[in-house]
Design a protein around this motif. Structure first.
Motif, short mmCIF file in Angstrom:
data_model
loop_
_atom_site.label_atom_id
_atom_site.label_comp_id
_atom_site.label_asym_id
_atom_site.label_seq_id
_atom_site.Cartn_x
_atom_site.Cartn_y
_atom_site.Cartn_z
N PRO A 4 33.46 13.39 48.38
CA PRO A 4 34.71 14.14 48.34
C PRO A 4 34.98 14.85 49.68
O PRO A 4 34.08 15.43 50.28
CB PRO A 4 34.46 15.18 47.23
CG PRO A 4 32.99 15.39 47.24
CD PRO A 4 32.37 14.08 47.67
N ASN A 14 43.94 19.01 50.41
CA ASN A 14 43.61 18.65 49.03
C ASN A 14 42.40 17.72 49.05
O ASN A 14 42.04 17.18 50.08
CB ASN A 14 44.80 17.96 48.34
CG ASN A 14 44.82 18.26 46.85
OD1 ASN A 14 43.80 18.52 46.24
ND2 ASN A 14 46.02 18.21 46.27
N GLN A 15 41.78 17.57 47.90
CA GLN A 15 40.57 16.75 47.84
C GLN A 15 40.92 15.27 47.81
O GLN A 15 41.74 14.82 47.02
CB GLN A 15 39.73 17.09 46.61
CG GLN A 15 38.46 16.23 46.50
CD GLN A 15 37.56 16.65 45.37
OE1 GLN A 15 37.25 17.82 45.22
NE2 GLN A 15 37.13 15.69 44.56
N GLY A 44 42.90 10.06 45.67
CA GLY A 44 43.15 11.48 45.47
C GLY A 44 44.62 11.81 45.60
O GLY A 44 45.44 10.96 45.97
N LEU A 70 37.99 17.42 51.82
CA LEU A 70 39.19 18.24 51.78
C LEU A 70 39.98 17.90 53.03
O LEU A 70 39.53 18.16 54.15
CB LEU A 70 38.84 19.72 51.74
CG LEU A 70 40.00 20.68 51.46
CD1 LEU A 70 40.54 20.46 50.06
CD2 LEU A 70 39.55 22.13 51.66
N ASN A 91 38.78 11.59 47.85
CA ASN A 91 37.49 10.92 47.82
C ASN A 91 37.52 9.73 48.77
O ASN A 91 38.38 8.85 48.68
CB ASN A 91 37.15 10.43 46.41
CG ASN A 91 36.89 11.58 45.46
OD1 ASN A 91 36.43 12.64 45.87
ND2 ASN A 91 37.18 11.39 44.19
#
Length: 811
Positions: A252, A244-245, A226, A254, A247
């Motif tokens: 997923p 931000n995301q 990511g 954050l 994985n």
């Protein structure tokens, strides 16, 4: 083609040719001055290092950095000044590509636009004393001014790319090990007066994320992929990672973070949010000491999880962990149960009491507004609190209201079986947790059961319209307002068990249940289930998670002792009917103790003491009775003539006074076992009569044909019988009746062996009716002709009377 177009095209072609010429010239320049440029680059990069940076070789790569000049460095090695002591190389890169600014290069200045590192190892090492090989980078003294312009110019990095890089942070002092196999990491750098900003794109395999190597790694062997946006402030030393995301594996997340590099040991805070992750997947991301415990549970539907990790890169040990989870309409599986329709907010922290460290002993779990359904029984817990995961202790307030028949599925039907009724439960509890099961809970509160039908299966006892109120204190159990109905019997009960919870788990056989019992009407036959030995539990397949509870209940019912104090208006036992009954009964695993039993029966009273023991499938009893002014006819009728065949209630009349000490056996159905009686009976019958008693009638019809043998009356008849199974010893006694006097002694047998000696004077007692002197009456009663009779067994099984010349009475 228009003329202006031709001119523009020529200009563009000329510019391209110029750029190619310049670029070619620069390439030739770099190639021609390779050695000097390598020295310049090495000097530039070594300028602020406490250690050494060496470059094995340098080659220009013309088209990689077009329009700039790209240089490929081979075998770049960076070592701190103490490398010989710890042998951990900070950087060992097989390929190190550097792209420099073309115009700056022409002026003799190196401005690095891009760095690409591949096939490399970056190893950040800290020894047990706290020294780190990152000390190779000198900290910039902001107060000190540079001596010349050359020293003031730093190599600023604009872009970087890592590919096939093994990145390791090995902190021996802090017991931390972070290791990543970086497949690709791309970054763009922008600089300002306050610091820099980087935009990253990451794809890496996390080999280890161990904040404490003694406990294991988080997200071990998981792929991370990511983007990131990072800001660094030189004044504060703070690195901010914008959320931000990212994985992690297939899920997923954050993720945002903050690192404070201004301190000796970099402090960090990492914020993680997973809006929808399965419980097992979340547990697999944590360290083994946590995941091993979490894996004992499961949630079927994904949950919303937020986690914060806070700690430092120094010797601070485990980071502080705070987790919040939202569970909605889920199915919770635990080591002891499955909870359907599960909803709660869960909070975990390993810093429950500030200042006591981030340990399991200082960890806590709180579950807010916990609601669910266990075996179709809905319940709620306002706040469930578990503290100290080394020796977990759980507290909470349990509430539930449900149809009590649902308990059958939860606890099995081997002990108690419910068919109807409602239970209302409110219990506050505190319990140890062993293998994540509640162990030996201390509970306070109330359990109310109303309108219940229940069967106690091991002893085949059935109760209807039952009501029970259980009041738990911290030590004792008060059982109030119980109403039991079994057939025609109605029982009202209040009970107390002192030290209940402690004994329930440690020594159920020491539990003493004190009962105060009243009843308007009690039919003893409906409770003979307590007389029988326990029936084997029905073999049934059931979930083993319920077996412990069911076994505990069996132990409680069968091993506990019961002290019962009864007050009953009417008592029925077969043909026996009594009023105003009182009794003190002591029930234990071995039998029943009888004390202070008193009833009114047949116009008189009956008092009993004794015991019943259960051995060999029978119920052996030993009782002492005292009868006062009891109607003998009613008494014999009530007890089926005590097994006698010749003498029955139809033959008797009068009022009985008696003391007995007798023992015997009765069946599970309350029937007397034939020939089991042993003991003695001392009796006194006042105003009595012997009615149509065949043994006397058979003798009298020949000896006294003109006397009334069907109704033989007597004022006072007393004697003593010794009962020896089927034989009854009649101790020598005198019978003074209306038609004759006699002396009787011998053995009466209910099978064979009857041998009764009878002395009968032929003198008619009516001739002495006017004599008032008792001594004279006694002297005259045996005068005249005396018949000596012997009653023995006949060949037809009936008693035969024969005349004998002489005999020894009593033998």
């Amino acid at each position: 083609m228009p003329r202006w177009s031709k001119i523009a095209l020529k200009i563009f072609a000329g510019l391209v040719a110029l750029v190619l010429i310049v670029f070619t010239a620069l390439g030739l320049y770099v190639n021609a001055n390779k050695k000097a440029l390598l020295e310049t680059i090495t000097k530039q990069l070594n300028k602020n290092l406490n250690g050494s940076l060496t470059i094995g070789n340098m080659e220009p790569t013309f088209f990689k950095g077009f329009p700039g000049v790209s240089i490929s460095l081979k075998n770049v090695v960076m070592k701190d000044s103490l490398w010989k002591q710890h042998q951990h190389t900070l950087l060992d890169a097989k390929d190190f590509d550097v792209s420099v600014n073309t115009m700056a290069l022409l002026t003799g200045t190196i401005e690095i636009k891009k760095i690409g590192i591949s096939n490399a190892t970056i190893y950040l090492y800290t020894d047990s004393n706290g020294y780190s090989n990152t000390a190779i980078f000198r900290k910039k003294d902001k107060k000190k001014k540079p001596e010349n312009e050359e020293d003031s110019s730093d190599a600023r990095l604009k872009k970087f790319n890592l590919s096939k890089v093994n990145f390791v942070v090995d902190n021996q002092k802090g017991h931390k090990l972070f290791q990543f196999d970086v497949d690709e990491l791309k970054g763009d750098m922008d600089y300002s007066f306050s610091g820099w900003e980087a935009k990253l794109k990451l794809k890496t395999l996390a080999r280890s994320l161990a904040f404490n190597t003694r406990r294991g790694s988080f997200i071990k062997d998981k792929l991370l992929e990511g983007p990131f946006k990072i800001n660094y402030n030189e004044d504060s030393g703070i690195i901010d990672v914008a959320p931000n995301q990212l994985n992690i594996g297939k899920d997923p997340f954050l993720i945002g973070a903050k690192f404070d590099t201004s301190k000796e040991n970099t402090e960090f805070t990492i914020n993680i949010k997973a809006p929808g992750i399965l419980w097992k997947d979340a547990a697999a991301l944590l360290a083994p000491n946590i995941s091993a415990k979490l894996n004992m549970f499961d949630l079927k539907v994904p949950i919303d999880v937020t986690c914060t990790l806070a700690g430092n890169m120094g010797p601070g040990g485990d980071p502080e962990i705070n987790v919040t989870a939202l569970v909605k309409d889920n199915v919770l599986t635990t080591p002891g149960a499955v909870v359907d329709s599960c909803n709660f907010k869960g909070v975990f922290t390993n810093n429950y009491e500030k200042g006591k460290g981030f340990t399991d002993a200082n960890s806590a779990i709180k579950l807010y507004q916990f609601k669910g359904s266990y075996s179709e029984m809905p319940f709620s817990i306002d706040t469930m609190f578990i503290h100290n995961l080394d020796k977990p202790i759980a507290t909470g307030v349990f509430k539930s209201k449900f149809e009590i028949s649902k308990l059958n599925k939860a606890i099995g039907e081997e002990t108690l079986k419910f068919t109807k009724g409602v239970a209302n439960v409110r219990l506050a509890y505190r319990a140890d947790i062993v293998d994540f099961k509640l162990s030996k809970p201390i509970v306070t509160g109330v359990v109310d059961i109303v309108n219940a039908d229940v069967s106690y299966v091991p002893r085949k006892l059935n109760f209807t319209n039952t009501a029970i109120s259980l009041n738990f204190t911290s030590k004792d159990l008060f059982i109030k307002n119980i109403r039991l109905q079994s057939g025609k019997s109605v029982v009202l009960m209040d009970g107390t068990i002192r030290n209940f919870l402690n004994l329930y788990y440690t020594a159920p056989e020491k539990i003493l249940l004190n009962w105060q019992i009243t009843s308007p009407e009690l039919h003893l036959g409906e409770f003979f289930g307590f007389l029988g030995s326990r029936k084997p539990a029905r073999k049934a397949k059931r979930n083993t998670r319920h077996s412990n509870f069911s076994d505990d209940m069996n132990d409680l019912f069968e091993k506990s002792m019961v002290d019962m104090h009864l007050r009953v208006a009417k008592v029925y036992y077969n043909k026996f009917v009594a009023t105003d009954a009182t009794a003190d009964l002591f029930l234990s695993e071995s039998g029943i103790g009888l004390k202070n039993i008193s009833v009114k029966h047949g116009g008189g009273s009956l008092k009993v003491d004794g015991n019943i023991s259960q051995k060999g499938g029978l119920n052996h009893f030993s009782i002492n009775t005292t009868l006062s002014n009891v109607d003998i006819k009613n008494f014999f009728y009530s007890f089926d003539n005590f097994g006698l065949k010749s003498l029955t209630s139809k033959n008797l009349k009068g009022f009985l006074y008696s003391k007995t000490k007798i023992g015997g056996s009765i069946t599970d159905q309350g029937k007397l076992v034939t020939n089991s009686l042993r003991g003695n009976i001392a009796f006194d019958v006042k105003r009595g009569a012997l009615l149509k008693f065949d043994p006397i009638r058979n003798v009298g019809k020949f000896a006294f044909p003109f006397r009334d043998l069907d109704n033989i009356t007597f004022e006072n008849l007393n004697g003593r019988f010794d009962i020896m199974g089927p034989r009854i010893k009649i101790n020598p006694m005198q019978i003074n009746s209306s038609i004759l006097n006699m002396d009787v002694a011998g053995i009466y047998s209910m099978s064979t062996g009857t041998n009764i000696e009878v002395d009968v004077p032929l003198r008619n007692p009516k001739k002495d009716e006017d004599i008032t002197d008792k001594k004279e009456i006694q002297e005259r009663r045996m005068k005249g002709i005396v018949l000596h009779l012997l009653a023995t067994d006949g060949e037809d099984g009936k008693i035969k009377i024969k005349l004998v010349r002489n005999h020894n009475k009593g033998k």
